[in-house]
Scaffold this active site. Structure first.
Site, PDB file in Angstrom:
ATOM      1  N   GLU A  36       0.953  -1.256  -0.294  1.00  0.00           N
ATOM      2  CA  GLU A  36      -0.098   0.077  -0.054  1.00  0.00           C
ATOM      3  C   GLU A  36       0.872   1.191  -0.081  1.00  0.00           C
ATOM      4  O   GLU A  36       1.533   1.569   0.997  1.00  0.00           O
ATOM      5  CB  GLU A  36      -0.866   0.043   1.163  1.00  0.00           C
ATOM      6  CG  GLU A  36      -1.779  -1.226   1.302  1.00  0.00           C
ATOM      7  CD  GLU A  36      -2.873  -1.165   0.412  1.00  0.00           C
ATOM      8  OE1 GLU A  36      -3.199  -0.435  -0.630  1.00  0.00           O
ATOM      9  OE2 GLU A  36      -3.636  -2.148   0.034  1.00  0.00           O
ATOM     10  N   CYS A  63      -2.576   8.841   2.273  1.00  0.00           N
ATOM     11  CA  CYS A  63      -2.088   8.265   1.298  1.00  0.00           C
ATOM     12  C   CYS A  63      -3.498   8.409   0.324  1.00  0.00           C
ATOM     13  O   CYS A  63      -3.330   8.351  -0.737  1.00  0.00           O
ATOM     14  CB  CYS A  63      -1.861   6.586   1.110  1.00  0.00           C
ATOM     15  SG  CYS A  63      -3.052   5.734   2.132  1.00  0.00           S
TER      16      CYS A  63
END
Length: 509
Positions: A261, A295
Site C-alpha cells: 500500500e 495516502c
C-alpha cells in the site's frame, strides 16, 4: 500532558524496554518519541536488536504451531475481546494517536474506530472462510478448494495511520490462523506499544501464547530483517513507493508474497454538473485532513473551465477559515506535519511549483510563534498548475492542493486524472449519470478506489482497500482481502472403486 493516557494504556515508564516488562524484545539502541504538537519528548524507547529479532521469530513460530489449530470461530472470539477492549480505551488511545502523530483528536478517535470496525468484520469472517465446490470431469469424484493459514505475517506500517493499518492486517491475519510480527514506524512507537500491550493482555486472559502478536521497534534495518526472512511468507508494507519497490524486489527474490500500500496522487474531477457545495466540502477535507498526510489525501482537482473560477473562489474562501494549531483542541482543523523533515519537503515543493510555472493562489508557508514552537506547523496551500509538471506528478505528503483546468468532455478529465504513476483513490463530482458510469467503467478511473460524489479520503472497512500502478496493487481490509493471508489448496476425493486418469489417459497394470 499525555502521562495519564500512557498509564491507562499500560505504558508505565518513560524509558521503555524489555526491562520494564513490556511485551516485546528490546535490548538495542534507544530512540525518542517526540510530539509534533509541541516538540516535547514523550518517552525514550529501546529498539530491538538482531538477536531480539531472532528470539521473536522463534517465539512466533512456536505460537503459530498452536494458533493454527485453534478453530477459526475461537480465533474470532479473541478478536471480539480485542475490539471490546478498544471500545473502552478509544478516548485514551485516540488521544495518544493524536498527540504522538499530530492528527486532530477527532481523527485520532476515528482511527481507533477503524480498529474496532475491522475487529467486527473479522469476527464475522471467522465463520466465513469459505472455499468452493468444483464439478469434477471424472465420475464419482468430488473436488473443492479450501484455505489454510499461511504462517508468520510481517506487517510494516507508516506513521500517518499508526494503529489502524496494523489492525487491518492483524485482525484478518489472526482470524485466518496466522501470527504477526509488526514493525511500526519509528516515528510513532508509543502507539504501537500501546496496541501490543492491549492485545497481549487479551492473549494472556485466554491463556494463549504471547507470540501470536509480536512487536519489533527500530529504524530501516529492522524492517530489512523482516523483508529478507525466508521464514516469513507474507510481508504487508505501507509507505512510500520507493520503499515499496525495495520491499517488492527483496520479497519476490525469495518467492515470498507482498501486500503493498504505497503512494497516492489522488484527484477529484469536477464537472459542470457537480454540486459545488458538496464539492468544496469533499475537496477541503481531502486536502487538509491529517495535514495532507494520508495516502488518500486529495492532491489534484481537475475542474471544468465553466465552473473553474467559481470553485477556485469557494476554495480560497474556505481556506481562509481554516484554524491551524494544537490538534487536541476541537476548534482546530489542521495540525502539524510529522516532523521538520516533512516541513522541508513541503517548502521545497512550494518552491518547485513556482519554478515549474505554477501559481500559488493560497501561498502557504511555515508558521512560527506562540503555539507553533515545534516547527512542524504549515499553512495549507493551493496552486494553479498543469498536470505534466514534475512536482504534480510526485506525491508530496503535505497540504498542497493543485488546481488543473480542463475544457472538453469527461473523458478528457479522466485522461488527465489517470496520467500519473500512482493509482490509489479517485473521485468525480457530478449529477450526470452518464459521466458517473463512464468514470466507473473500464475506460474510466484506473485507480483501486473510484468514488461518485464523495471525496478521495475516508474508505470504509467493508471494501477492499488498495490501488494500482505505483500504489502497489495490494488489498487490505474488507471484501475478500482475507485470502491474501491464507494459502489455497485444491482437493480431489475419489469415492469410486476405480482410478480413472485425467484427459482419458490409460495406464493398465
Amino acid at each position: 500532558m499525555i502521562k495519564q493516557e500512557l498509564k491507562e494504556l499500560g505504558i508505565l515508564a518513560t524509558n521503555l524496554g524489555s526491562s520494564t516488562g513490556q511485551n516485546w524484545f528490546a535490548t538495542g539502541a534507544d530512540i525518542t518519541s517526540s510530539s509534533p504538537v509541541d516538540g516535547q519528548v514523550i518517552a525514550t524507547v529501546t529498539c530491538s536488536s538482531h538477536n531480539d529479532y531472532k528470539d521473536i521469530c522463534v517465539q512466533a513460530k512456536k505460537a503459530y504451531a498452536i494458533w493454527r489449530l485453534v478453530p477459526a470461530p475461537q480465533r474470532g472470539e479473541v478478536i471480539r475481546l480485542f475490539g471490546d477492549k478498544l471500545r473502552s480505551l478509544k478516548p485514551t488511545l485516540g488521544k495518544l494517536v493524536s498527540y504522538e502523530m499530530g492528527k486532530s483528536l477527532q481523527e485520532g478517535m476515528g482511527e481507533v474506530q477503524e480498529m474496532i470496525d475491522i475487529c467486527d468484520f473479522a469476527v464475522g469472517l471467522s465463520r466465513q472462510l469459505y472455499g468452493s465446490t468444483i464439478h469434477s470431469e471424472r465420475p464419482s469424484h468430488r473436488m473443492y478448494d479450501q484455505y489454510h493459514p499461511l504462517g508468520v505475517v510481517g506487517v510494516i506500517s507508516a506513521f500517518n495511520f499508526p494503529v489502524a493499518v496494523w489492525a487491518w492486517n492483524t485482525a484478518l491475519a489472526l482470524v485466518c490462523g496466522d501470527v504477526v510480527i509488526w514493525k511500526p514506524s519509528e516515528k510513532t512507537p508509543l502507539c504501537a506499544i500501546a496496541c501490543q500491550q492491549i492485545l497481549a493482555d487479551i492473549l494472556k486472559q485466554k491463556e494463549l501464547p504471547e507470540g501470536i502478536s509480536n512487536l519489533i521497534i527500530g529504524e530501516k534495518t529492522v524492517g530489512e530483517w523482516l523483508v529478507n526472512d525466508t521464514n516469513i511468507p507474507l510481508i504487508s508494507a505501507t509507505g512510500s513507493t520507493a520503499m515499496g519497490k525495495t520491499v517488492a524486489q527483496h520479497v519476490a527474490a525469495r518467492l515470498g508474497r507482498s501486500i503493498l500500500e504505497l503512494g497516492g496522487n489522488n484527484a477529484i474531477i469536477i464537472t459542470p454538473d457537480a454540486d459545488l457545495k458538496m464539492t468544496t466540502i469533499g475537496a477541503v477535507f481531502g486536502a487538509v485532513g491529517t495535514a495532507g498526510q494520508r495516502c488518500t489525501s486529495t492532491r489534484r482537482l481537475i475542474i471544468h473551465e465553466s465552473v473553474y473560477e467559481q470553485v477556485k473562489a469557494s476554495l480560497i474562501k474556505a481556506y481562509a477559515q481554516l484554524q491551524i494549531g494544537d490538534p487536541l483542541l476541537p476548534e482546530n482543523h489542521v495540525g502539524p506535519l510529522i516532523d521538520q523533515k516533512a516541513v522541508a519537503h513541503y517548502l521545497d515543493a512550494l518552491s518547485e511549483i513556482e519554478k515549474q510555472g505554477g501559481k500559488l493562489i493560497v501561498t502557504g508557508g511555515l508558521l512560527t510563534g506562540k503555539g507553533f514552537e515545534s516547527g512542524c506547523y504549515v499553512k495549507p496551500a493551493i496552486a494553479e498548475v498543469e498536470n505534466h509538471y514534475d512536482i504534480v506528478q510526485q506525491e508530496t505528503f503535505a497540504p498542497i492542493l493543485y488546481l488543473i483546468k480542463y475544457q472538453g468532455d469527461v473523458m478528457e478529465a479522466i485522461a488527465i486524472q489517470n496520467d500519473v504513476k500512482q493509482g490509489l483513490s479517485s473521485a468525480i463530482m457530478t449529477n450526470n449519470l452518464r459521466e458517473a458510469e463512464l468514470f466507473l467503467s473500464a475506460q474510466g478511473s484506473d485507480c483501486g478506489i473510484a468514488n461518485i460524489n464523495i471525496g478521495t479520503s475516508g474508505a470504509e472497512i467493508g471494501g477492499a482497500f488498495g490501488g494500482e500502478k505505483e500504489t502497489g496493487g495490494g488489498r487490505e481490509s474488507g471484501s475478500d482481502a482475507w485470502k491474501a493471508y491464507m494459502r489455497r489448496q485444491t482437493n480431489t476425493i475419489n469415492y469410486s472403486t476405480e482410478l480413472p486418469l485425467a484427459q482419458g489417459i490409460t495406464f493398465n497394470l
